[in-house]
Design a protein around this motif. Sequence first.
Motif, PDB file in Angstrom:
ATOM      1  N   LEU A   1       0.531  -0.791   0.062  1.00 34.71           N
ATOM      2  CA  LEU A   1      -0.048   0.203  -0.016  1.00 34.71           C
ATOM      3  C   LEU A   1       0.480   1.012  -0.512  1.00 34.71           C
ATOM      4  CD1 LEU A   1      -2.905  -1.211   2.558  1.00 34.71           C
ATOM      5  CD2 LEU A   1      -2.771  -1.097  -0.388  1.00 34.71           C
ATOM      6  N   ILE A   2       2.277   1.199   1.319  1.00 36.21           N
ATOM      7  CA  ILE A   2       2.873   2.397   0.859  1.00 36.21           C
ATOM      8  C   ILE A   2       4.080   2.575  -0.241  1.00 36.21           C
ATOM      9  CG2 ILE A   2       5.002   3.608   2.103  1.00 36.21           C
ATOM     10  CD1 ILE A   2       3.609   1.991   4.145  1.00 36.21           C
ATOM     11  N   THR A   3       3.602   0.836  -1.192  1.00 35.68           N
ATOM     12  CA  THR A   3       4.320   1.437  -2.386  1.00 35.68           C
ATOM     13  C   THR A   3       3.678   2.326  -3.408  1.00 35.68           C
ATOM     14  OG1 THR A   3       6.194  -0.218  -2.144  1.00 35.68           O
ATOM     15  CG2 THR A   3       5.879   0.218  -4.695  1.00 35.68           C
ATOM     16  N   LEU A   4       1.679   1.667  -3.962  1.00 34.58           N
ATOM     17  CA  LEU A   4       1.597   1.807  -4.454  1.00 34.58           C
ATOM     18  C   LEU A   4       1.217   3.318  -4.534  1.00 34.58           C
ATOM     19  CD1 LEU A   4      -0.851   1.520  -6.642  1.00 34.58           C
ATOM     20  CD2 LEU A   4      -2.252   0.929  -4.671  1.00 34.58           C
ATOM     21  N   ALA A   5       0.717   3.948  -2.990  1.00 33.43           N
ATOM     22  CA  ALA A   5       0.834   5.260  -2.952  1.00 33.43           C
ATOM     23  C   ALA A   5       1.478   6.386  -3.055  1.00 33.43           C
ATOM     24  CB  ALA A   5       0.192   5.624  -0.939  1.00 33.43           C
ATOM     25  N   SER A   6       3.350   5.845  -3.271  1.00 36.60           N
ATOM     26  CA  SER A   6       4.328   6.906  -3.121  1.00 36.60           C
ATOM     27  C   SER A   6       4.549   7.099  -4.643  1.00 36.60           C
ATOM     28  CB  SER A   6       5.314   6.476  -2.173  1.00 36.60           C
ATOM     29  OG  SER A   6       5.699   5.036  -3.342  1.00 36.60           O
ATOM     30  N   SER A   7       3.726   5.924  -5.548  1.00 32.37           N
ATOM     31  CA  SER A   7       4.346   5.629  -6.675  1.00 32.37           C
ATOM     32  C   SER A   7       3.320   6.673  -7.376  1.00 32.37           C
ATOM     33  CB  SER A   7       4.203   4.924  -7.043  1.00 32.37           C
ATOM     34  OG  SER A   7       4.747   3.614  -6.777  1.00 32.37           O
ATOM     35  N   ILE A   8       1.929   6.758  -7.282  1.00 31.53           N
ATOM     36  CA  ILE A   8       1.030   7.664  -7.145  1.00 31.53           C
ATOM     37  C   ILE A   8       1.661   9.276  -6.791  1.00 31.53           C
ATOM     38  CG2 ILE A   8      -1.358   8.963  -6.678  1.00 31.53           C
ATOM     39  CD1 ILE A   8      -2.511   5.965  -6.047  1.00 31.53           C
ATOM     40  N   ALA A   9       2.002  10.014  -5.681  1.00 30.02           N
ATOM     41  CA  ALA A   9       2.460  10.942  -5.286  1.00 30.02           C
ATOM     42  C   ALA A   9       3.780  11.558  -5.890  1.00 30.02           C
ATOM     43  CB  ALA A   9       3.267  10.790  -3.714  1.00 30.02           C
ATOM     44  N   ILE A  10       4.586   9.956  -6.705  1.00 31.02           N
ATOM     45  CA  ILE A  10       6.097  10.552  -7.757  1.00 31.02           C
ATOM     46  C   ILE A  10       5.193  10.839  -8.924  1.00 31.02           C
ATOM     47  CG2 ILE A  10       7.897   9.492  -8.876  1.00 31.02           C
ATOM     48  CD1 ILE A  10       8.788   8.015  -6.333  1.00 31.02           C
ATOM     49  N   PHE A  11       4.227  10.620  -9.619  1.00 31.70           N
ATOM     50  CA  PHE A  11       3.514  10.317 -10.844  1.00 31.70           C
ATOM     51  C   PHE A  11       2.899  11.911 -11.025  1.00 31.70           C
ATOM     52  CE2 PHE A  11       0.172  10.579 -13.186  1.00 31.70           C
ATOM     53  CZ  PHE A  11       0.955  10.701 -14.957  1.00 31.70           C
ATOM     54  N   PHE A  12       2.045  12.549  -9.859  1.00 33.03           N
ATOM     55  CA  PHE A  12       1.470  13.650 -10.081  1.00 33.03           C
ATOM     56  C   PHE A  12       2.518  14.256  -9.807  1.00 33.03           C
ATOM     57  CE2 PHE A  12      -2.416  11.010  -8.820  1.00 33.03           C
ATOM     58  CZ  PHE A  12      -2.807  12.153 -10.421  1.00 33.03           C
ATOM     59  N   LEU A  13       3.930  14.525  -9.117  1.00 29.74           N
ATOM     60  CA  LEU A  13       4.538  15.902  -8.850  1.00 29.74           C
ATOM     61  C   LEU A  13       5.639  15.240  -9.815  1.00 29.74           C
ATOM     62  CD1 LEU A  13       5.730  14.500  -4.875  1.00 29.74           C
ATOM     63  CD2 LEU A  13       4.168  17.135  -5.331  1.00 29.74           C
ATOM     64  N   LEU A  14       6.100  14.594 -10.306  1.00 29.72           N
ATOM     65  CA  LEU A  14       6.398  14.865 -11.675  1.00 29.72           C
ATOM     66  C   LEU A  14       5.829  15.666 -13.221  1.00 29.72           C
ATOM     67  CD1 LEU A  14       7.980  11.391 -12.306  1.00 29.72           C
ATOM     68  CD2 LEU A  14       9.283  13.010 -11.111  1.00 29.72           C
ATOM     69  N   VAL A  15       4.944  15.402 -12.638  1.00 33.85           N
ATOM     70  CA  VAL A  15       3.886  15.962 -14.017  1.00 33.85           C
ATOM     71  C   VAL A  15       3.936  17.225 -13.756  1.00 33.85           C
ATOM     72  CG1 VAL A  15       1.688  16.272 -14.418  1.00 33.85           C
ATOM     73  CG2 VAL A  15       2.671  14.221 -14.947  1.00 33.85           C
ATOM     74  N   SER A  16       3.648  17.890 -12.410  1.00 33.96           N
ATOM     75  CA  SER A  16       3.758  19.015 -12.027  1.00 33.96           C
ATOM     76  C   SER A  16       4.857  20.212 -12.298  1.00 33.96           C
ATOM     77  CB  SER A  16       3.716  19.422 -10.669  1.00 33.96           C
ATOM     78  OG  SER A  16       3.786  20.365  -9.705  1.00 33.96           O
ATOM     79  N   GLU A  17       6.239  18.822 -12.050  1.00 37.31           N
ATOM     80  CA  GLU A  17       7.329  19.823 -12.382  1.00 37.31           C
ATOM     81  C   GLU A  17       7.953  20.407 -13.542  1.00 37.31           C
ATOM     82  OE1 GLU A  17      11.412  20.979 -10.751  1.00 37.31           O
ATOM     83  OE2 GLU A  17       9.404  20.683  -9.462  1.00 37.31           O
ATOM     84  N   LEU A  18       7.695  19.152 -14.549  1.00 39.21           N
ATOM     85  CA  LEU A  18       7.652  19.142 -15.531  1.00 39.21           C
ATOM     86  C   LEU A  18       6.286  20.420 -16.735  1.00 39.21           C
ATOM     87  CD1 LEU A  18       8.245  18.229 -18.546  1.00 39.21           C
ATOM     88  CD2 LEU A  18       6.406  16.470 -18.494  1.00 39.21           C
ATOM     89  N   GLY A  19       5.600  20.960 -16.028  1.00 33.25           N
ATOM     90  CA  GLY A  19       4.867  21.873 -16.279  1.00 33.25           C
ATOM     91  C   GLY A  19       5.841  23.036 -15.851  1.00 33.25           C
ATOM     92  N   LEU A  20       6.162  23.536 -14.517  1.00 32.47           N
ATOM     93  CA  LEU A  20       6.883  23.936 -13.770  1.00 32.47           C
ATOM     94  C   LEU A  20       8.014  24.664 -14.494  1.00 32.47           C
ATOM     95  CD1 LEU A  20       6.658  24.015  -9.832  1.00 32.47           C
ATOM     96  CD2 LEU A  20       5.257  25.299 -11.745  1.00 32.47           C
TER      97      LEU A  20
END
Length: 385
Positions: A30-49
């Motif tokens: 569960l922690i791996t799944l949650a951290s992967s989702i968080a990484i995905f959204f933060l990477l997309v946000s960083e790419l937009g910036l």
Amino acid sequence: MKRVLSRVRNLDVYPKVNEDFYSRTLSGGLITLASSIAIFFLLVSELGLYLQTVTETKLVVDTSRGEKLKINFDITFPAVSCVLLSLDAIDISGEQHLDIKHAVIKERIDNKGNLIQVTTHHHIGNPKMGKPMQKHGGEIQHNETYCGSCYGAELSSDECCNSCDEVREAYRRRGWGVMNPDLFDQCKREGFVQRIKDEEGEGCTMYGSLEVNKMAGNFHFVKSFHLENLHAPHDVKYYKEDGYNISHRINKLSFGDAYPGIINPLDGVHWFQETPNGMYQYFIKVVPTVYTPLRGPVIRSNQFSVTEHYKGPEISQRTPPGVFFYYDHSAIKVNFTETHPSFLHFLTNICAIVGGIFTVAGIVDSFIYHGHKALKKKMEIGKLR
């Protein structure tokens, strides 16, 4: 060679554990799944910036000299006909541009704002009816160059006034008022008074641009003649006894070329006059602005702030009716520069996001795993009873 490879192997700070010793848990999944989702959204946000353009603002002292200021305008006067509306510009050096027609277009509109006709620069010296009268008297003869009289307003003996506008301009220079244009052969031939009567009750939209010196001055829309640096409203008295309605709507007013994000505070402003005559004044502070995009040429333009004031005819008998724009220049220049983060900065943030989330997730997983293990062990030995 084997010794070198062995030394390199000893530098490994990521020792591997045999798969036989792995222990996979539900909480870890569960922690791996949650951290992967968080990484995905933060990477997309960083790419937009990273892809987003950032505009940096810097204030410097304006040291430019000898430049011109371009003024773009589009103003509607619902109660002033185009034939009587004129645009003038004066700066503090004394340079005057009276009844400006170059790069200026007038649109005749009816009392409902509908377009009637578009009027461009008048053709000077092109009579519309009758035969022109020479300056020395009599009609123009064959192969004779036309030279119309200025009716006493000429500055030299060889000066000619070949149109009604030129006669009015000569009178304007002298500070004289034209009480009856039909007395002038040029105005009579061109049907000047008839045009005024034909356009009675109409309005006018005037738009275009003008270039002035980069110094304090004013430009104004009036229906009057000039007397040195003031105006004597002789036209107003002659053509309309009930006063001069200076109601107006500013469709557009800008100083210089447009750039991304510019705001012109007078766009869309309108003012409707309740009493006849008067002077409506706008006091403008022009701020030089330089916009440097990531791609494309540098845009040199201006921003401005404005205050308004209305001066009624009762304040001064010499107050000319009209709409006046007084402008002055700021000593501070604004520089806008488009930038966006470098690729190395983007890569550093990506590593920080991935490494940081995995580290925090590992700490949380370890805390949950060892906590659950310790709790289970206490339950087995009966210490939780």
